[in-house]
Scaffold this motif. Structure first.
Motif, mmCIF file in Angstrom:
data_model
loop_
_atom_site.group_PDB
_atom_site.id
_atom_site.type_symbol
_atom_site.label_atom_id
_atom_site.label_comp_id
_atom_site.label_asym_id
_atom_site.label_seq_id
_atom_site.Cartn_x
_atom_site.Cartn_y
_atom_site.Cartn_z
ATOM 1 N N CYS A 295 46.635 33.558 39.033
ATOM 2 C CA CYS A 295 46.309 34.983 39.197
ATOM 3 C C CYS A 295 46.243 35.692 37.845
ATOM 4 O O CYS A 295 45.359 36.530 37.616
ATOM 5 N N GLN A 296 47.171 35.380 36.956
ATOM 6 C CA GLN A 296 47.151 36.001 35.625
ATOM 7 C C GLN A 296 45.889 35.614 34.854
ATOM 8 O O GLN A 296 45.256 36.458 34.212
ATOM 9 N N LEU A 297 45.528 34.329 34.933
ATOM 10 C CA LEU A 297 44.329 33.869 34.235
ATOM 11 C C LEU A 297 43.072 34.547 34.800
ATOM 12 O O LEU A 297 42.161 34.914 34.052
ATOM 13 N N TYR A 298 43.039 34.734 36.107
ATOM 14 C CA TYR A 298 41.842 35.260 36.769
ATOM 15 C C TYR A 298 41.761 36.789 36.660
ATOM 16 O O TYR A 298 40.732 37.338 36.250
ATOM 17 N N TYR A 299 42.846 37.463 36.999
ATOM 18 C CA TYR A 299 42.801 38.927 37.080
ATOM 19 C C TYR A 299 43.141 39.620 35.769
ATOM 20 O O TYR A 299 42.629 40.714 35.495
#
Length: 321
Positions: free
Chosen positions: A16-20
């Motif tokens: 999620c951190q990498l994506y958002y």
């Protein structure tokens, strides 16, 4: 939490951190973590379902969109576009609706479309607000003749020409009034080859952009001199609530059998209904009854109106009212 679940949770958070937050796409995350892209997609979906990610949209149009939903639910129309009119004076309403209508029309039109255009100041404003966008083979055609010699800037032919000029497209013109002196003249004019050709082209429209006229002394047809006070008196006695192209509707949205109808040159409401997408652009307190009638009769597919008008329409159409 077991170690296995903790490891899964840690991976969900990382993805999620990498994506958002870091803006990596799913393929980039898959390569970075050595997993498949479909697995990344499933993990992002799981993160939303489990509440790890909560997406919040900062929506400044929520009030208008609630009104849009109310109109769609109440009348079963395809769509509605409601614009905030709380800070708009009545004189500025046509331009406000014109801007909104222009943006909508751009999203609807396709290559090769024939587009029927109605008379009216608000429709003219939509043409003025239109920015050029590329579509091949479009053609604009008026839906009715001219409403008298006054207000020619808002005739259906003038509006059709204005749209066409903005979009570098072809257009047709109606060289006939919307209302003639008697039924015989009306019949002869409709049989004239050039007029018949425009009428047939109008019937072939895929999209129609129409105004919804109120039945009052302030309407375009009266101000233009086309309709007399006597005509208006007869219309009101018959229960006319709205003017739509070359037809008149009662409050239930039903077409009225009006003696003058055979003197009108243009598409009537029943012919309008055969056009796949009919966009109605109208607003203001004076038009609440007329717009409601058009909606009840299901004569339009998409309505562009202002927030104050939308609230009034919803209020008088509520089952509790």
């Amino acid at each position: 939490m077991t170690e296995k679940n903790q490891d899964r949770f840690r991976l969900l958070v990382k993805i999620c951190q990498l994506y958002y937050e870091e803006g990596l796409n799913q393929m980039e995350i898959a390569k970075r973590l050595g997993i498949s892209r479909p697995h990344v997609s499933r993990m992002l979906t799981a993160a939303k379902n489990e509440g790890i990610v909560r997406i919040s949209i900062n929506n400044p149009f929520s009030a208008e969109q609630e009104l849009e939903k109310s109109l769609i639910d109440a009348f079963g129309i395809q769509d509605a576009l409601v614009v905030d009119s709380s800070d708009t004076e009545p004189a500025g309403l046509p331009a406000l609706l014109g801007r909104a209508g222009a943006a909508l029309i751009e999203s609807v039109l396709r290559d090769g479309d024939i587009v029927g255009i109605m008379a009216g100041h608000t429709i003219g404003c939509a043409a003025e607000e239109m920015d050029y966008f590329a579509r091949d083979g479009m053609q604009f055609v008026p839906l009715v003749g001219g409403w008298g010699s006054d207000g020619a800037a808002w005739h259906a032919s003038t509006n059709a020409m204005a749209f066409a000029n903005k979009l570098k497209s072809k257009y047709s013109m109606f060289h006939a009034p919307a209302l003639v002196a008697n039924e015989e003249t009306g019949m002869l004019l409709r049989q004239e080859p050039e007029i018949a050709k425009v009428l047939e082209l109008a019937r072939s429209s895929r999209v129609a952009v129409v105004s919804i006229g109120e039945v009052s002394e302030e309407s375009t047809m009266v101000k233009s001199g086309s309709f007399s006070e006597e005509d208006m008196t007869v219309l009101k006695k018959l229960g006319a609530a709205a003017n739509l192209c070359a037809s008149f509707l009662d409050e239930r949205g039903q077409v009225i059998d009006f003696p003058v109808s055979n003197r009108l040159i243009g598409l009537d409401a029943r012919e309008l209904r055969s056009i796949p997408t009919v966009i109605g652009i109208a607003g203001g307190a004076a038009k609440v009854t007329a717009i409601t009638a058009a909606l009840k009769g299901k004569w339009i597919d998409i309505l562009v109106t202002d927030s104050e008008t939308a609230r009034d329409i919803v209020a008088i159409s509520s089952p509790n009212e």
